[in-house]
Design a protein around this motif. Structure first.
Motif, short mmCIF file in Angstrom:
data_model
loop_
_atom_site.label_atom_id
_atom_site.label_comp_id
_atom_site.label_asym_id
_atom_site.label_seq_id
_atom_site.Cartn_x
_atom_site.Cartn_y
_atom_site.Cartn_z
N LYS A 662 0.81 -1.23 0.00
CA LYS A 662 0.00 0.00 0.00
C LYS A 662 0.84 1.28 0.00
O LYS A 662 0.35 2.35 0.37
N LEU A 663 2.12 1.17 -0.44
CA LEU A 663 2.96 2.36 -0.46
C LEU A 663 3.16 2.92 -1.87
O LEU A 663 3.37 4.11 -2.04
N SER A 664 3.03 2.07 -2.90
CA SER A 664 3.27 2.50 -4.28
C SER A 664 2.01 2.30 -5.10
O SER A 664 1.16 1.46 -4.80
N ALA A 676 -4.53 -13.16 -15.69
CA ALA A 676 -3.39 -13.77 -15.01
C ALA A 676 -3.89 -14.70 -13.93
O ALA A 676 -4.97 -14.52 -13.34
N ASP A 677 -2.98 -15.73 -13.65
CA ASP A 677 -3.30 -16.64 -12.56
C ASP A 677 -2.83 -16.03 -11.24
O ASP A 677 -2.37 -14.88 -11.19
N LEU A 678 -2.83 -16.80 -10.18
CA LEU A 678 -2.53 -16.26 -8.86
C LEU A 678 -1.07 -15.82 -8.75
O LEU A 678 -0.77 -14.76 -8.20
N LYS A 679 -0.14 -16.64 -9.27
CA LYS A 679 1.27 -16.27 -9.16
C LYS A 679 1.57 -15.03 -9.99
O LYS A 679 2.30 -14.12 -9.56
N LEU A 684 2.56 -9.06 -10.51
CA LEU A 684 2.13 -7.80 -11.13
C LEU A 684 1.83 -6.74 -10.09
O LEU A 684 2.11 -5.56 -10.28
N VAL A 685 1.28 -7.10 -8.96
CA VAL A 685 0.85 -6.13 -7.95
C VAL A 685 2.00 -5.78 -7.01
O VAL A 685 1.93 -4.80 -6.26
N SER A 686 3.12 -6.53 -6.98
CA SER A 686 4.23 -6.26 -6.06
C SER A 686 5.08 -5.10 -6.59
O SER A 686 5.37 -5.01 -7.78
N CYS A 687 5.55 -4.20 -5.62
CA CYS A 687 6.41 -3.05 -5.97
C CYS A 687 7.89 -3.39 -5.89
O CYS A 687 8.76 -2.53 -6.08
N LYS A 688 8.32 -4.57 -5.55
CA LYS A 688 9.67 -5.10 -5.49
C LYS A 688 10.50 -4.47 -4.38
O LYS A 688 11.71 -4.57 -4.39
N SER A 707 1.71 -10.22 -0.63
CA SER A 707 0.30 -10.21 -0.17
C SER A 707 0.16 -11.10 1.06
O SER A 707 1.03 -11.94 1.33
N GLY A 708 -0.90 -10.92 1.73
CA GLY A 708 -1.16 -11.76 2.89
C GLY A 708 -0.36 -11.32 4.08
O GLY A 708 0.24 -10.26 4.13
N SER A 709 -0.31 -12.21 5.13
CA SER A 709 0.40 -11.91 6.36
C SER A 709 1.87 -12.25 6.21
O SER A 709 2.25 -13.12 5.40
N CYS A 710 2.68 -11.59 7.01
CA CYS A 710 4.12 -11.79 6.95
C CYS A 710 4.48 -13.11 7.62
O CYS A 710 3.78 -13.56 8.55
#
Length: 827
Positions: A662-664, A676-679, A684-688, A707-710
């Motif tokens: 939720k930062l980018s 797209a599938d789940l992976k 795609l949604v990760s900011c790296k 995504s999800g919990s750490c």
């Protein structure tokens, strides 16, 4: 006008009430109408009356039939009839019941009857005993005689306990509702157990212990009414003959004469014959014939016992007139004395003037002046002839209606020999008795009252057939049906018209069904014409009904009918079985293949005969909606085409979304994200970048934006100490969170811990010793103060001890505490 109309209505109501009361008084009887409610009520009253009796006999009511019949007559309409006035005996009238036949009469009627009967019996008027002798009067029905003093003067219930019993609809008419307690007849020492009732008391139901007639059997418990019983063994008692015993079964009363036959001599002993042993004394038909003591004559008596006696011609004998006596042998007859006879003749006045003679005297022929029987004429004539003049008696006979008219009557006129001939109370017959005074006897005749078919008959006193209700017949009515049915419903015999037919009509209607309603061939239809009363005296007439045949109603048979839009099939009455609208939406699938016709159920024209019946037609609506097909998962955009069949085109718009942390902000094509599938979506949604979230242990997550919990396996190293905080070690955070590693104290730590505890114990003991010394010093100071108050006390070394705070303030603290404790103990 209003006041006159109001007065008219009041007079009309008064006349109606008077007419209703007249009808009730005329047709009311001692019982209620014979309907189901009255029968049920009558059954409850009878059961209540018999309760005590049946409890003594274990519910057996077979001995109550005669009493039950009288009680049923008390409830039956018209059954209780006064035979004197031929009228019904009502519940609220004073009555009197005969103790012989238990017939019920009106009290006033029986009083008048007794008075008239006593007057007739005490006639004629010239009798000196008139009004002095207690002449009896008879019951009008059974002729049981009552004394003058027994003439009823007051109204009592059946058992005679209550005078003027109150009217109670839940009791037998004229009953007081108390236990009867009349003595049984014949008297057995017990009393009737029924409630106050009409008719005779039933047999005694009490149990007594009694033996049989011959006293051979053991005593057994039996009903008091049947306490005499036979054991059926031979009686065995000696008969009157003194030779034989009774061979009959055990019986009551004296034994029968001996039935055996034996040879027995007559009284004189001349003949022997076989005769019943019960009559040993008998006479033969022979003359005795034994010579008498005189030696000249024989005994002329028939067979006799004992001596014959002296000769009847011996001793002194009188002449025929009895004036002279002679002593002569028995062989010679007594001569006449020659003197006049002087016997009183049959007239009782004159004597016989002939000389002493044998045989009867002649009739008196002297002429005397005789007076006739009525005493009006005299005449000389022979004494033996009676004298009756031709004068007829003009006195009134005891009937007080007719003259005597007997020739030369002496004054004691004979009873009237004419027939009474007056019309009796029944209005059907005339009195057949001789002419009499007072009321005539009740008509002895009975009349049969029949039902309509004549198979049910009840007998009522003559004269009651005009007011009595006909009996209810249990036979079925045999009249032919008056409607179109071949047979009528079964119902009992009745008078008047048959009840309307309640069978179903079953006529064939135009639609082919049968009419299911009740028969209406003879329906009664009320006339609609109104009748205006001429005045308040005119009674309102009942509405007139016309008998007519009504047409069959519309057919109500349910017929399955499909609606216009073919949505449902509903049963409709046959007379209104036409296609209809079910008020639903049409629901046919439009050409867009997405929406249905929203019109109300309507008719649809089939374009092709082979097409499906659920296809749309020209009457259905056209789709004007936008495309509302569901988009691929995650696509928030709508289809750009109007409502269409088939799949929608792919979405080419860009999506603005945030990364996992939720930062980018990222811009991605909608098609790539939705396809797209789940992976792939995760990448795609990760900011790296490194995840900024904190773990539960407080350290930052070391993973890339996800995504999800750490993950919980924290790799950060932390310091771990023992319990005494002396030892320390660096260990991975995840192992501490899992509780796998713990740092324990060693021997040195334990030794240090032991020494610290010993020091604490020593300090505690020193504090306790110090407290004891302080308390001892306070005690000694207190004792020194007590000793200083005495005279010549010894001097002691005074040691001043500084008082502690507890010694200074202990009294202020202990007094309230002790007071509270005392209060609690007292409470």
């Amino acid at each position: 006008e209003l006041s006159s109309q109001k007065k008219f209505d009041e007079i009309k109501k008064a006349n109606q009430a008077a007419a209703k009361k007249l009808v009730e008084d005329q047709f009311s009887s001692s019982s209620e109408d014979d309907d189901e409610d009255a029968e049920e009520k009558q059954g409850k009253i009878l059961a209540k009356t018999f309760t005590i009796y049946t409890s003594q006999t274990d519910g057996d009511a077979s001995e109550l039939e005669r009493t039950r019949q009288y009680m049923n007559e008390a409830f039956q309409s018209g059954a209780m009839t006064c035979l004197i006035c031929i009228a019904s005996v009502k519940r609220n009238q004073a009555v009197w019941s005969c103790c012989g036949c238990f017939c019920i009469f009106h009290l006033v009627c029986i009083q008048k009857w007794a008075k008239d009967s006593l007057f007739l019996v005490s006639s004629p008027l010239m009798d000196d005993d008139f009004g002095k002798k207690d002449y009896p009067w008879p019951c009008p029905k059974c002729r049981f005689e009552y004394k003058r003093s027994e003439t009823p003067s007051r109204y009592y219930c059946y058992c005679g306990k209550v005078e003027n019993p109150t009217l109670d609809p839940w009791l037998v008419p004229h009953s007081c509702g108390q236990i009867c307690e009349r003595e049984f007849k014949p008297s057995c020492g017990h009393k009737c157990l029924l409630l106050c009732h009409p008719g005779p008391c039933p047999p005694c139901p009490k149990m007594v212990t009694t033996t049989c007639h011959c006293k051979k059997a053991k005593p057994v418990p039996r009903r008091c009414s049947a306490k005499e019983w036979s054991c059926h063994l031979p009686c065995g008692r000696t008969l009157l003959c003194g030779q034989h015993t009774c061979e009959n079964p055990c019986h009551a009363g004296d034994c029968q004469p001996c039935p055996r036959v034996s040879k027995q001599r007559c009284i004189c002993g001349r003949q022997t014959a076989e005769r019943l042993c019960a009559s040993p004394q008998w006479q033969c038909d022979r003359v005795c014939g034994k010579p008498l003591p005189c030696g000249n004559h024989t005994c002329e008596q028939v067979c006799h016992a004992g001596p014959c006696g002296d000769c009847p011609r011996s001793g002194k004998r009188s002449c025929p007139c009895g004036k002279s006596k002679f002593t002569l042998p028995c062989t010679e007859d007594v001569p006449t004395c020659g003197d006049s006879c002087d016997k009183v003749l049959e007239c009782g006045i004159h004597k016989c003037s002939q000389r002493c003679h044998r045989g009867p005297c002649e009739i008196c022929r002297q002429e005397v002046e005789k007076q006739c029987r009525c005493g009006k004429h005299t005449k000389r004539m022979p004494c033996h002839k009676p004298y009756l003049c031709e004068t007829k008696c003009t006195k009134i006979r005891d009937c007080q209606k007719h003259q005597c008219r007997r020739k030369c009557c002496s004054g004691n006129c004979p009873p009237c020999d004419q027939v009474c001939g007056r019309t009796l109370g029944c209005r059907n017959h005339k009195c057949p008795s001789g002419c009499h005074r007072g009321s005539c006897n009740p008509c002895p005749e009975t009349v049969d009252v029949k039902c309509n078919c004549g198979k049910t008959v009840i007998k009522v006193p003559c004269g009651r057939e005009r007011t009595i209700k006909p009996p209810k017949c249990k036979q079925l009515c045999s009249r032919p049906p008056t409607c179109h049915h071949p047979t009528q419903e079964k119902h009992y015999c009745h008078f008047g018209r048959c009840p309307p037919c309640r069978q179903s009509c079953q006529k064939t209607l135009t639609c082919g069904h049968l009419c299911p309603v009740s028969c209406h061939d003879e329906a009664l239809v009320k006339q609609t014409g109104l009748h205006q009363s001429a005045g308040p005296w005119e009674q309102p007439s009942e509405p007139a009904f016309i008998q007519t045949a009504l047409p069959c109603p519309p057919c109500e048979v349910p017929v399955p009918v499909e609606c216009l839009g073919q949505h449902e099939v509903s049963p409709l009455p046959c007379h209104s079985a036409n296609p209809y609208s079910c008020k639903r939406f049409c629901g046919r699938l439009l050409d867009c293949q997405n929406h249905t016709c929203m019109k109300e159920c309507h008719h649809v024209t089939k374009l092709n005969s082979s097409a499906d019946g659920k296809k749309v037609g020209p009457e259905c609506s056209q789709c004007e909606e936008e495309c509302t097909k569901p988009r691929p998962s995650g696509c928030p955009h709508r289809c750009v085409l109007p409502c269409h069949p088939g799949d929608c085109p792919s979405c080419l718009q860009m999506l603005k979304i945030k990364c996992h942390c939720k930062l980018s902000i990222l811009y991605i094509e909608c098609l790539k994200l939705t396809c797209a599938d789940l992976k792939e979506k995760e990448l795609l949604v990760s900011c790296k970048n490194q995840c900024p979230k904190e773990l539960p242990c407080g350290h930052r997550c070391k993973e890339v934006c996800h995504s999800g919990s750490c993950p919980l396996n924290c790799s950060q190293k932390v310091k771990l100490r023992c319990l005494c905080k002396r030892l320390k070690r660096e260990i991975q955070c995840s192992k501490i969170q899992e509780g796998q590693v713990a740092l324990e104290c060693d021997a040195l730590c334990k030794e240090m811990k032991r020494k610290a505890s010993e020091i604490k114990e020593a300090e505690a003991k020193a504090a306790i010793e110090e407290e004891k010394r302080r308390q001892q010093a306070e005690l000694e100071a207190f004792e020194n103060r007590l000793k200083g108050r005495r005279k010549n006390k010894r001097r002691k070394d005074e040691v001043e001890v500084e008082q502690s705070s507890w010694q200074k303030y202990k009294n202020l603290i202990m007094l309230p505490v002790v007071g509270v404790a005392v209060v609690l103990v007292a409470w």
